[in-house]
Design a protein around this motif. Structure first.
Motif, mmCIF file in Angstrom:
data_model
loop_
_atom_site.group_PDB
_atom_site.id
_atom_site.type_symbol
_atom_site.label_atom_id
_atom_site.label_comp_id
_atom_site.label_asym_id
_atom_site.label_seq_id
_atom_site.Cartn_x
_atom_site.Cartn_y
_atom_site.Cartn_z
ATOM 1 N N ILE A 6 15.696 -25.473 -19.726
ATOM 2 C CA ILE A 6 16.831 -24.874 -19.015
ATOM 3 C C ILE A 6 18.101 -25.602 -19.455
ATOM 4 O O ILE A 6 18.123 -26.839 -19.462
ATOM 5 C CB ILE A 6 16.639 -25.006 -17.485
ATOM 6 C CG1 ILE A 6 15.379 -24.252 -17.044
ATOM 7 C CG2 ILE A 6 17.869 -24.512 -16.734
ATOM 8 C CD1 ILE A 6 14.965 -24.547 -15.607
ATOM 9 N N PRO A 7 19.155 -24.853 -19.817
ATOM 10 C CA PRO A 7 20.413 -25.528 -20.178
ATOM 11 C C PRO A 7 20.881 -26.450 -19.041
ATOM 12 O O PRO A 7 20.837 -26.065 -17.879
ATOM 13 C CB PRO A 7 21.397 -24.370 -20.387
ATOM 14 C CG PRO A 7 20.547 -23.171 -20.630
ATOM 15 C CD PRO A 7 19.269 -23.402 -19.881
ATOM 16 N N TRP A 8 21.330 -27.651 -19.392
ATOM 17 C CA TRP A 8 21.758 -28.635 -18.392
ATOM 18 C C TRP A 8 22.951 -29.398 -18.933
ATOM 19 O O TRP A 8 22.841 -30.107 -19.926
ATOM 20 C CB TRP A 8 20.592 -29.588 -18.085
ATOM 21 C CG TRP A 8 20.925 -30.735 -17.194
ATOM 22 C CD1 TRP A 8 21.028 -32.053 -17.561
ATOM 23 C CD2 TRP A 8 21.189 -30.709 -15.794
ATOM 24 N NE1 TRP A 8 21.349 -32.835 -16.487
ATOM 25 C CE2 TRP A 8 21.451 -32.030 -15.376
ATOM 26 C CE3 TRP A 8 21.236 -29.689 -14.848
ATOM 27 C CZ2 TRP A 8 21.756 -32.361 -14.060
ATOM 28 C CZ3 TRP A 8 21.544 -30.018 -13.539
ATOM 29 C CH2 TRP A 8 21.787 -31.333 -13.152
ATOM 30 N N LYS A 9 24.101 -29.217 -18.276
ATOM 31 C CA LYS A 9 25.308 -29.915 -18.696
ATOM 32 C C LYS A 9 25.530 -31.185 -17.884
ATOM 33 O O LYS A 9 26.320 -32.023 -18.251
ATOM 34 C CB LYS A 9 26.513 -28.991 -18.567
ATOM 35 C CG LYS A 9 26.476 -27.826 -19.549
ATOM 36 C CD LYS A 9 27.734 -27.008 -19.502
ATOM 37 C CE LYS A 9 27.779 -25.841 -18.725
ATOM 38 N NZ LYS A 9 27.372 -24.888 -18.014
ATOM 39 N N GLY A 10 24.849 -31.274 -16.745
ATOM 40 C CA GLY A 10 25.036 -32.447 -15.900
ATOM 41 C C GLY A 10 25.095 -32.067 -14.436
ATOM 42 O O GLY A 10 24.919 -30.902 -14.065
ATOM 43 N N THR A 11 25.342 -33.062 -13.605
ATOM 44 C CA THR A 11 25.316 -32.911 -12.157
ATOM 45 C C THR A 11 26.148 -31.734 -11.659
ATOM 46 O O THR A 11 25.768 -31.066 -10.694
ATOM 47 C CB THR A 11 25.788 -34.225 -11.487
ATOM 48 O OG1 THR A 11 24.900 -35.266 -11.904
ATOM 49 C CG2 THR A 11 25.759 -34.138 -9.977
ATOM 50 N N GLU A 12 27.268 -31.457 -12.328
ATOM 51 C CA GLU A 12 28.132 -30.355 -11.873
ATOM 52 C C GLU A 12 27.401 -29.010 -11.882
ATOM 53 O O GLU A 12 27.758 -28.109 -11.127
ATOM 54 C CB GLU A 12 29.431 -30.278 -12.683
ATOM 55 C CG GLU A 12 29.254 -29.936 -14.157
ATOM 56 C CD GLU A 12 28.970 -31.131 -15.063
ATOM 57 O OE1 GLU A 12 28.913 -30.920 -16.291
ATOM 58 O OE2 GLU A 12 28.794 -32.263 -14.558
ATOM 59 N N ASP A 13 26.349 -28.883 -12.709
ATOM 60 C CA ASP A 13 25.562 -27.638 -12.712
ATOM 61 C C ASP A 13 24.973 -27.341 -11.337
ATOM 62 O O ASP A 13 24.794 -26.178 -10.974
ATOM 63 C CB ASP A 13 24.418 -27.711 -13.723
ATOM 64 C CG ASP A 13 24.875 -27.471 -15.159
ATOM 65 O OD1 ASP A 13 26.076 -27.232 -15.382
ATOM 66 O OD2 ASP A 13 24.012 -27.516 -16.048
ATOM 67 N N LEU A 14 24.666 -28.385 -10.567
ATOM 68 C CA LEU A 14 24.026 -28.177 -9.261
ATOM 69 C C LEU A 14 24.971 -27.565 -8.231
ATOM 70 O O LEU A 14 24.522 -27.052 -7.212
ATOM 71 C CB LEU A 14 23.430 -29.481 -8.743
ATOM 72 C CG LEU A 14 22.253 -30.000 -9.568
ATOM 73 C CD1 LEU A 14 21.781 -31.340 -9.027
ATOM 74 C CD2 LEU A 14 21.112 -28.990 -9.595
ATOM 75 N N ARG B 89 18.137 -21.574 -10.349
ATOM 76 C CA ARG B 89 17.313 -21.582 -11.570
ATOM 77 C C ARG B 89 16.497 -22.880 -11.648
ATOM 78 O O ARG B 89 15.300 -22.859 -11.889
ATOM 79 C CB ARG B 89 18.203 -21.434 -12.801
ATOM 80 C CG ARG B 89 17.449 -21.300 -14.103
ATOM 81 C CD ARG B 89 18.377 -21.073 -15.307
ATOM 82 N NE ARG B 89 19.390 -20.067 -15.014
ATOM 83 C CZ ARG B 89 20.712 -20.300 -14.993
ATOM 84 N NH1 ARG B 89 21.188 -21.502 -15.266
ATOM 85 N NH2 ARG B 89 21.556 -19.347 -14.694
ATOM 86 N N ILE B 90 17.156 -24.000 -11.409
ATOM 87 C CA ILE B 90 16.485 -25.298 -11.504
ATOM 88 C C ILE B 90 15.533 -25.502 -10.330
ATOM 89 O O ILE B 90 14.403 -25.963 -10.510
ATOM 90 C CB ILE B 90 17.541 -26.422 -11.611
ATOM 91 C CG1 ILE B 90 18.202 -26.330 -12.996
ATOM 92 C CG2 ILE B 90 16.914 -27.790 -11.384
ATOM 93 C CD1 ILE B 90 19.456 -27.151 -13.141
#
Length: 145
Positions: free
Chosen positions: A62-70, A78-79
């Motif tokens: 799963i694409p993950w850019k960092g904490t801001e994704d949450l 999705r996560i």
């Protein structure tokens, strides 16, 4: 589907969950508040720790850019759904165990089970919410029927 329900529908289909089940987890975890932060660093609708999110995103591609994704509801769902799906496999689809592992962590659950302690019953709370939604759906069908 509206913008807010699309991620729930998409992830339910992807992982073979009833969408009402995912909605029930979201209600229990965050009461649908996307910016809420838990006391152990959990974030967003499905109350996921950034470390758990980074790990499951890497494991599931799963694409993950960092904490801001949450803080993005779609990414959080999705996560969260991917993590629930992973735990369902790890605990052989035993709903009470994988839901409890989602809430307290798989390691903590395994330690509690090893000490023959019964963890607080998070799974029954999810099921109460789940059944409440189905009761409301039934009432809606009756009144519109």
């Amino acid at each position: 589907a509206t913008r807010s329900t699309k991620p729930i529908m998409d992830e339910s289909l992807r992982h073979g969950f009833d969408p009402i089940f995912l909605v029930s987890v979201i209600e229990a975890e965050s009461s649908f508040r996307p910016t809420i932060q838990g006391r152990h660093g959990e974030l967003g609708l499905m109350q996921i720790k950034p470390s758990t999110a980074a790990w499951i995103a890497g494991k599931m591609g799963i694409p993950w850019k960092g904490t801001e994704d949450l803080s993005d509801p779609a990414a959080n769902i999705r996560i969260g759904a991917a993590y629930l799906s992973y735990l369902r496999g790890k605990f052989d689809s035993h709903g009470g165990l994988y839901l409890t592992a989602y809430n307290m962590g798989a390691g903590a659950l395994n330690q509690a089970l090893g000490r023959q302690q019964r963890p607080r019953d998070y799974a029954s709370r999810i099921m109460q919410i789940y059944l409440k939604y189905y009761k409301q759906l039934g009432e809606l069908r009756e009144s519109s029927g």
